[in-house]
Design a protein around this motif. Structure first.
Motif, mmCIF file in Angstrom:
data_model
loop_
_atom_site.group_PDB
_atom_site.id
_atom_site.type_symbol
_atom_site.label_atom_id
_atom_site.label_comp_id
_atom_site.label_asym_id
_atom_site.label_seq_id
_atom_site.Cartn_x
_atom_site.Cartn_y
_atom_site.Cartn_z
ATOM 1 N N ARG A 107 0.821 -1.198 0.000
ATOM 2 C CA ARG A 107 0.000 0.000 0.000
ATOM 3 C C ARG A 107 0.862 1.258 0.000
ATOM 4 N N ARG A 108 1.910 1.290 0.832
ATOM 5 C CA ARG A 108 2.774 2.478 0.886
ATOM 6 C C ARG A 108 3.432 2.725 -0.464
ATOM 7 N N ALA A 109 3.852 1.652 -1.127
ATOM 8 C CA ALA A 109 4.492 1.807 -2.433
ATOM 9 C C ALA A 109 3.519 2.401 -3.452
ATOM 10 N N VAL A 110 2.270 1.982 -3.404
ATOM 11 C CA VAL A 110 1.259 2.515 -4.331
ATOM 12 C C VAL A 110 1.019 3.998 -4.047
ATOM 13 N N LEU A 111 0.864 4.354 -2.775
ATOM 14 C CA LEU A 111 0.641 5.752 -2.425
ATOM 15 C C LEU A 111 1.801 6.633 -2.874
ATOM 16 N N GLU A 112 3.006 6.165 -2.646
ATOM 17 C CA GLU A 112 4.178 6.959 -3.024
ATOM 18 C C GLU A 112 4.315 7.035 -4.545
ATOM 19 N N THR A 113 4.015 5.952 -5.242
ATOM 20 C CA THR A 113 4.056 5.975 -6.702
ATOM 21 C C THR A 113 3.049 6.984 -7.244
ATOM 22 N N CYS A 114 1.864 7.001 -6.688
ATOM 23 C CA CYS A 114 0.854 7.978 -7.116
ATOM 24 C C CYS A 114 1.312 9.406 -6.831
ATOM 25 N N ALA A 171 12.704 18.055 2.255
ATOM 26 C CA ALA A 171 13.800 18.228 1.299
ATOM 27 C C ALA A 171 13.898 17.080 0.300
ATOM 28 N N THR A 172 13.355 15.935 0.644
ATOM 29 C CA THR A 172 13.415 14.787 -0.261
ATOM 30 C C THR A 172 12.129 14.631 -1.073
ATOM 31 N N ALA A 173 11.381 15.713 -1.245
ATOM 32 C CA ALA A 173 10.101 15.662 -1.954
ATOM 33 C C ALA A 173 10.170 14.946 -3.303
ATOM 34 N N PRO A 174 11.184 15.191 -4.149
ATOM 35 C CA PRO A 174 11.195 14.518 -5.450
ATOM 36 C C PRO A 174 11.692 13.071 -5.407
ATOM 37 N N VAL A 175 12.078 12.582 -4.245
ATOM 38 C CA VAL A 175 12.635 11.238 -4.122
ATOM 39 C C VAL A 175 11.529 10.234 -3.800
ATOM 40 N N TYR A 176 11.492 9.133 -4.549
ATOM 41 C CA TYR A 176 10.548 8.051 -4.268
ATOM 42 C C TYR A 176 10.955 7.366 -2.971
ATOM 43 N N ASP A 177 10.062 7.353 -1.988
ATOM 44 C CA ASP A 177 10.362 6.735 -0.696
ATOM 45 C C ASP A 177 9.073 6.219 -0.063
ATOM 46 N N PRO A 178 8.751 4.937 -0.244
ATOM 47 C CA PRO A 178 7.510 4.403 0.311
ATOM 48 C C PRO A 178 7.523 4.336 1.846
ATOM 49 N N ARG A 179 8.646 4.665 2.473
ATOM 50 C CA ARG A 179 8.719 4.670 3.935
ATOM 51 C C ARG A 179 8.492 6.064 4.519
ATOM 52 N N ARG A 180 7.968 6.982 3.739
ATOM 53 C CA ARG A 180 7.679 8.331 4.238
ATOM 54 C C ARG A 180 6.765 8.245 5.452
ATOM 55 N N SER A 181 6.954 9.167 6.373
ATOM 56 C CA SER A 181 6.140 9.161 7.595
ATOM 57 C C SER A 181 4.654 9.343 7.280
ATOM 58 N N GLU A 182 4.326 10.033 6.184
ATOM 59 C CA GLU A 182 2.918 10.228 5.813
ATOM 60 C C GLU A 182 2.215 8.900 5.564
ATOM 61 N N TRP A 183 2.954 7.908 5.090
ATOM 62 C CA TRP A 183 2.355 6.609 4.781
ATOM 63 C C TRP A 183 2.477 5.631 5.946
ATOM 64 N N MET A 184 3.131 6.034 7.032
ATOM 65 C CA MET A 184 3.384 5.122 8.144
ATOM 66 C C MET A 184 2.415 5.326 9.308
ATOM 67 N N SER A 185 1.376 6.117 9.123
ATOM 68 C CA SER A 185 0.436 6.383 10.213
ATOM 69 C C SER A 185 -0.333 5.108 10.564
ATOM 70 N N PRO A 186 -0.939 5.077 11.746
ATOM 71 C CA PRO A 186 -1.720 3.898 12.138
ATOM 72 C C PRO A 186 -2.789 3.577 11.111
ATOM 73 N N ARG A 187 -3.080 2.318 10.955
ATOM 74 C CA ARG A 187 -4.022 1.863 9.918
ATOM 75 C C ARG A 187 -5.342 2.642 9.967
#
Length: 101
Positions: free
Chosen positions: A1-8, A60-76
């Motif tokens: 799921r995190r990878a999909v969100l970050e890809t989008c 600062a890493t906005a243009p970098v693909y990172d599926p481990r971003r804190s935005e995607w790591m919130s509780p389910r």
């Protein structure tokens, strides 16, 4: 799921939404190319890429693909669509969808 969100987030379509200005007095769009006043009834197109790569929002890493971003790591419950709907929008819609319309 995190990878999909970050890809989008980093590959969103260039035109994400077309909107008609409803604000009675319009508003000003500020940009590095100057300010532009938008009047009621005018139509504007919103591009997602600039906002999805905006460093003040994504760091600062906005243009970098990172599926481990804190935005995607919130509780389910905070990133689950059913929970989002049941909170009446308490979750940050922009960060939840990356395609907020």
């Amino acid at each position: 799921r995190r990878a999909v969100l970050e890809t989008c987030r980093v590959t969103a379509h260039s035109i994400g939404a077309v909107r008609t200005v409803m604000a009675p007095e319009g508003f000003v769009i500020k940009s590095t190319m100057g300010n532009h006043r938008v009047l009621p009834g005018e139509t504007i197109a919103l591009a997602h890429i600039p906002s999805n790569l905006h460093e003040p929002d994504w760091g600062a890493t906005a243009p970098v693909y990172d599926p481990r971003r804190s935005e995607w790591m919130s509780p389910r419950k905070e990133r689950d669509a059913d929970s989002f709907a049941s909170t009446g929008g308490a979750v940050d819609e922009y960060k939840f969808t990356t395609f907020s319309q």
